[in-house]
Design a protein around this motif. Structure first.
Motif, PDB file in Angstrom:
ATOM      1  N   UNK A  19     -19.511 -18.111  28.381  1.00 49.30           N
ATOM      2  CA  UNK A  19     -20.586 -17.210  27.955  1.00 49.30           C
ATOM      3  C   UNK A  19     -21.276 -16.679  29.199  1.00 49.30           C
ATOM      4  N   UNK A  20     -21.573 -15.396  29.188  1.00 47.95           N
ATOM      5  CA  UNK A  20     -22.217 -14.760  30.330  1.00 47.95           C
ATOM      6  C   UNK A  20     -23.737 -14.781  30.184  1.00 47.95           C
ATOM      7  N   UNK A  21     -24.382 -14.317  31.231  1.00 49.76           N
ATOM      8  CA  UNK A  21     -25.826 -14.063  31.181  1.00 49.76           C
ATOM      9  C   UNK A  21     -26.091 -12.880  30.254  1.00 49.76           C
ATOM     10  N   UNK A  22     -27.357 -12.700  29.907  1.00 54.00           N
ATOM     11  CA  UNK A  22     -27.773 -11.578  29.063  1.00 54.00           C
ATOM     12  C   UNK A  22     -27.998 -10.316  29.887  1.00 54.00           C
ATOM     13  N   UNK A  23     -27.851  -9.171  29.227  1.00 42.34           N
ATOM     14  CA  UNK A  23     -28.225  -7.878  29.798  1.00 42.34           C
ATOM     15  C   UNK A  23     -28.930  -7.092  28.699  1.00 42.34           C
ATOM     16  N   UNK A  69     -18.999  -5.262  29.548  1.00 42.90           N
ATOM     17  CA  UNK A  69     -18.285  -6.509  29.273  1.00 42.90           C
ATOM     18  C   UNK A  69     -17.561  -6.991  30.521  1.00 42.90           C
ATOM     19  N   UNK A  70     -16.870  -6.089  31.198  1.00 44.85           N
ATOM     20  CA  UNK A  70     -16.140  -6.476  32.403  1.00 44.85           C
ATOM     21  C   UNK A  70     -17.109  -6.884  33.509  1.00 44.85           C
ATOM     22  N   UNK A  75     -19.479 -11.475  36.742  1.00 46.51           N
ATOM     23  CA  UNK A  75     -20.574 -12.302  37.268  1.00 46.51           C
ATOM     24  C   UNK A  75     -20.315 -13.794  37.094  1.00 46.51           C
ATOM     25  N   UNK A  76     -19.405 -14.157  36.204  1.00 43.02           N
ATOM     26  CA  UNK A  76     -19.040 -15.565  36.044  1.00 43.02           C
ATOM     27  C   UNK A  76     -18.238 -16.067  37.249  1.00 43.02           C
ATOM     28  N   UNK A  77     -17.624 -15.143  37.994  1.00 44.84           N
ATOM     29  CA  UNK A  77     -16.833 -15.466  39.190  1.00 44.84           C
ATOM     30  C   UNK A  77     -15.639 -16.375  38.874  1.00 44.84           C
ATOM     31  N   UNK A 127      -9.735 -13.240  24.803  1.00 43.66           N
ATOM     32  CA  UNK A 127     -10.454 -12.623  23.685  1.00 43.66           C
ATOM     33  C   UNK A 127     -11.881 -12.424  24.189  1.00 43.66           C
ATOM     34  N   UNK A 128     -12.360 -11.190  24.132  1.00 40.99           N
ATOM     35  CA  UNK A 128     -13.658 -10.858  24.714  1.00 40.99           C
ATOM     36  C   UNK A 128     -14.511 -10.171  23.659  1.00 40.99           C
TER      37      UNK A 128
END
Length: 153
Positions: A19-23, A69-70, A75-77, A127-128
């Motif tokens: 899970x990524x950070x929020x934007x 999305x990309x 940012x997850x690296x 799956x994104x």
């Protein structure tokens, strides 16, 4: 957020979820994307027009959402030093409009992997999904990447 970085092909575990950070989408985000891409359709640049079309105001381009999305994934690296190439996006569905003020994040899961047929690398499938703060899917897609295999000693 993930604390895993620089995955090699061998490190990818099918079924692993990230899970990524929020934007938060701003009007400036939408206008900047319209300027950059030269897609100045009034749904993206004229709030009155967008309201007459049935939206609460400006909506972001679907491709803005896909690009976001990309960017959030990057940012997850996960493959900061191991990525070779994006091989493409499949089955992209713009499920719900992206609105000013939407707080979004990405959930990504590895769904498949296989060795490359042409080089010492691996092809991975993700799956994104782009989701809002309520967990509603805004964009659903599949992404294919080519990443490095661990160097042999």
């Amino acid at each position: 957020m993930s604390t895993v970085e620089n995955l090699f092909y061998e490190d990818v575990e099918v079924g692993a979820v990230f899970r990524t950070a929020d934007h938060t989408i701003t009007e400036a985000d939408i206008i900047d994307f319209a300027r950059l891409t030269r897609d100045r359709h009034p749904l993206h640049c004229d709030a009155d027009y967008a309201r007459r079309a049935g939206f609460p105001g400006l909506i972001a381009h679907g491709l803005f959402g896909l690009s976001l999305m990309e960017g959030l994934k990057s940012e997850l690296k996960l493959y900061e030093d191991t990525s070779i190439a994006s091989l493409g996006w499949n089955a992209v569905r713009f499920v719900k409009p992206l609105l000013v003020g939407d707080v979004l994040h990405v959930e990504m899961a590895f769904t498949a992997k296989r060795p490359s047929r042409s080089r010492p690398a691996g092809v991975i499938t993700e799956a994104v999904r782009l989701l809002d703060a309520q967990g509603e899917v805004k964009i659903d897609a599949e992404h294919i990447s080519l990443i490095r295999m661990r160097p042999t000693q």
